[in-house]
Enzyme design. Structure first.
Site, PDB file in Angstrom:
ATOM      1  N   GLY A  12       0.731  -1.400   0.085  1.00  0.00           N
ATOM      2  CA  GLY A  12      -0.122   0.175   0.043  1.00  0.00           C
ATOM      3  C   GLY A  12       0.935   1.191  -0.033  1.00  0.00           C
ATOM      4  N   PHE A  15      -0.903   7.209   2.438  1.00  0.00           N
ATOM      5  CA  PHE A  15      -0.124   7.932   3.457  1.00  0.00           C
ATOM      6  C   PHE A  15       0.465   6.934   4.329  1.00  0.00           C
ATOM      7  CE2 PHE A  15      -3.961  10.789   2.108  1.00  0.00           C
ATOM      8  CZ  PHE A  15      -3.205  11.960   1.753  1.00  0.00           C
ATOM      9  N   GLY A  16      -0.075   6.027   4.922  1.00  0.00           N
ATOM     10  CA  GLY A  16       0.470   5.323   5.882  1.00  0.00           C
ATOM     11  C   GLY A  16       1.916   4.599   5.428  1.00  0.00           C
ATOM     12  N   VAL A  80      -1.738  -7.694  -4.382  1.00  0.00           N
ATOM     13  CA  VAL A  80      -1.848  -8.714  -3.368  1.00  0.00           C
ATOM     14  C   VAL A  80      -3.112  -9.657  -3.228  1.00  0.00           C
ATOM     15  CG1 VAL A  80      -1.196  -8.985  -1.091  1.00  0.00           C
ATOM     16  CG2 VAL A  80      -0.089  -7.607  -2.296  1.00  0.00           C
ATOM     17  N   GLU A 172     -18.722  17.983   1.526  1.00  0.00           N
ATOM     18  CA  GLU A 172     -17.938  18.612   0.553  1.00  0.00           C
ATOM     19  C   GLU A 172     -18.565  18.358  -0.876  1.00  0.00           C
ATOM     20  OE1 GLU A 172     -13.863  18.514   3.244  1.00  0.00           O
ATOM     21  OE2 GLU A 172     -14.414  16.954   1.999  1.00  0.00           O
ATOM     22  N   ASP A 301      -6.524   2.695   7.402  1.00  0.00           N
ATOM     23  CA  ASP A 301      -7.928   2.350   7.687  1.00  0.00           C
ATOM     24  C   ASP A 301      -8.069   0.967   7.648  1.00  0.00           C
ATOM     25  OD1 ASP A 301      -8.839   5.196   6.964  1.00  0.00           O
ATOM     26  OD2 ASP A 301      -8.676   4.974   4.909  1.00  0.00           O
ATOM     27  N   ALA A 317      -5.989  10.775   7.199  1.00  0.00           N
ATOM     28  CA  ALA A 317      -4.733  10.897   6.722  1.00  0.00           C
ATOM     29  C   ALA A 317      -3.543  11.040   7.930  1.00  0.00           C
ATOM     30  CB  ALA A 317      -4.421  11.604   5.451  1.00  0.00           C
TER      31      ALA A 317
END
Length: 421
Positions: A12, A15-16, A80, A172, A301, A317
């Protein structure tokens, strides 16, 4: 004697995952970064691509480009399919394998339709660039088809936009679509009045922006209604099809339906046979490792952890970045023969844009709303973009929208004018 570098596999490039990779720079490790897409996406601004405010290239960056200076990092464009914890291998869908000494799962989340997966074909969500460009097409085509429609009822359905879910993404989206209809598009069409478009925001709960303070939630609702959004609260959607939605026993015909009501974690828990919550998020230990597998971390997440003053860490994030930093520090400590303590999340605040000049910000003791909040929201988002060119491009796009009510990315792609529906 040759020492083999410690093999870290990160699944992945969100952000992480990226934060973990960045924070391991200079450590005695070899990193393999795997993602099924070739780009890192700044997901908080994804709705602005969907509503023609920004181009895709302004909020996404090729992962290989970001890693070009890191010789110890190998980037794989692959999907994966599982993890063999006994042999310590990540399984790829083409049958190949990637061995690891330490594994970091930062696989994100997908849409959740609360047991009604058949709704996805009628109400797409917003998680990827493909989702954003598809939604942009739906929104823009709705106006184009309404321009050609002669039947008043069908025209009204074309000009009705339903957003299910009033969290930050739903709010938004609703505010931006309403402003587009009322301020950007009126001069572009001859047979329809785009200001008559209906934007309906439906929320099963009692208020919008449930994660914000009550007064900010009330302000957001009032602001949405002022710019033309119809807010429906306490009414769960019970049916969605190609022609509209049903909520509170009432049917509303709408050709554009957008899902912003829930998410489900990636199948990481299934890969590992690990405990998970109702949303599929892995229940991790206090140091973000998988129970029984200290060599495997899960972040973002993908996980559920009560590390925010006893409360669950939010799926945003900044939380993913903090977890990525913690994992990298833990790996470094282990390589030195040391240990690292439990992860603790520090909340910097919650932000949500309502319209092009309005936002709400909840910093805990300090709460802001209105134009000043909008400017702070914009500066914060520009700061976290990658690269000077992207920051300048987004800033100029927003200033143009702010001053001229024009959105330059109003392009219908992925097909011709022959649209079904």
């Amino acid at each position: 004697m040759t020492t083999t570098p410690h093999r870290v596999v990160i699944v992945g490039a969100g952000f992480g995952g990226l934060e973990t990779t960045y924070r391991l720079a200079g450590a005695p490790v070899e990193i393999t970064l795997i993602d099924r897409r070739n780009h890192h996406l700044f997901q908080p601004l994804l709705y602005q691509v969907a509503t023609a405010s920004l181009a895709t290239s302004e909020i996404a960056w090729p992962v290989r480009h970001l890693m070009r200076g890191r010789r110890e990092v190998t980037t794989l464009f692959a999907t994966v399919s599982g993890v063999d914890t006994d042999r310590r291998c990540v399984l790829i869908d083409d049958g190949s394998e990637v061995p690891y000494d330490t594994l970091v799962l930062a696989t994100g989340a997908r849409h959740a339709y609360f047991g009604h997966d058949e709704w996805e074909q009628f109400a797409p969500g917003l998680k990827t660039l493909e989702d954003a460009t598809t939604l942009r097409r739906h929104i823009l085509v709705a106006f184009e088809r309404a321009e050609r429609e002669t039947d008043p009822e069908r025209r009204a359905a074309r000009l009705t936009f339903v957003i299910v879910g009033a969290g930050p993404t739903g709010v938004e989206l609703a505010g931006t679509i309403a402003e587009m209809a009322h301020h950007t598009l009126p001069g572009d069409f001859r047979n329809i009045d785009t200001t008559k478009a209906r934007v309906v925001l439906i929320e099963a709960g009692p208020r919008v922006l449930a994660g914000f303070a009550d007064d900010l939630s009330a302000y957001a609702q009032a602001s949405l209604e002022k710019i033309g959004v119809e807010v429906v609260l306490g009414q769960p959607v019970t049916e969605i099809d190609r022609d509209g939605v049903v909520f509170g026993g009432t049917r509303l015909n709408a050709k554009t339906r957008i899902w912003a009501a829930g998410v489900r974690a990636s199948p990481a828990a299934e890969w590992l046979g690990a405990p998970s919550d109702r949303a599929g998020r892995v229940q991790v230990e206090s140091d973000l490792t998988i129970p029984g597998h200290p060599e495997i971390f899960a972040i973002g997440d993908t996980v559920n952890i009560n590390a925010w003053e006893g409360k669950p860490v939010p799926g945003i994030a900044p939380a993913a970045k903090q977890q990525g930093r913690h994992v990298a520090e833990t790996i470094r400590a282990r390589l030195r023969g040391e240990t690292k303590g439990a992860f603790r999340y520090k909340h910097a605040g919650s932000l949500a844009q309502i319209g092009k000049r309005l936002a709400v910000i909840d910093f805990g003791r300090i709460k802001l709303r209105g134009t000043i909040a909008w400017w702070i929201w914009g500066i914060a988002h520009i700061y976290f973009l990658i690269g000077l060119r992207h920051r300048l491009s987004v800033a100029l796009s927003w200033l143009w929208i702010y001053s001229r009510d024009q959105r330059a990315a109003r392009l219908i792609t992925q097909g011709s004018s022959k649209v079904v529906g």
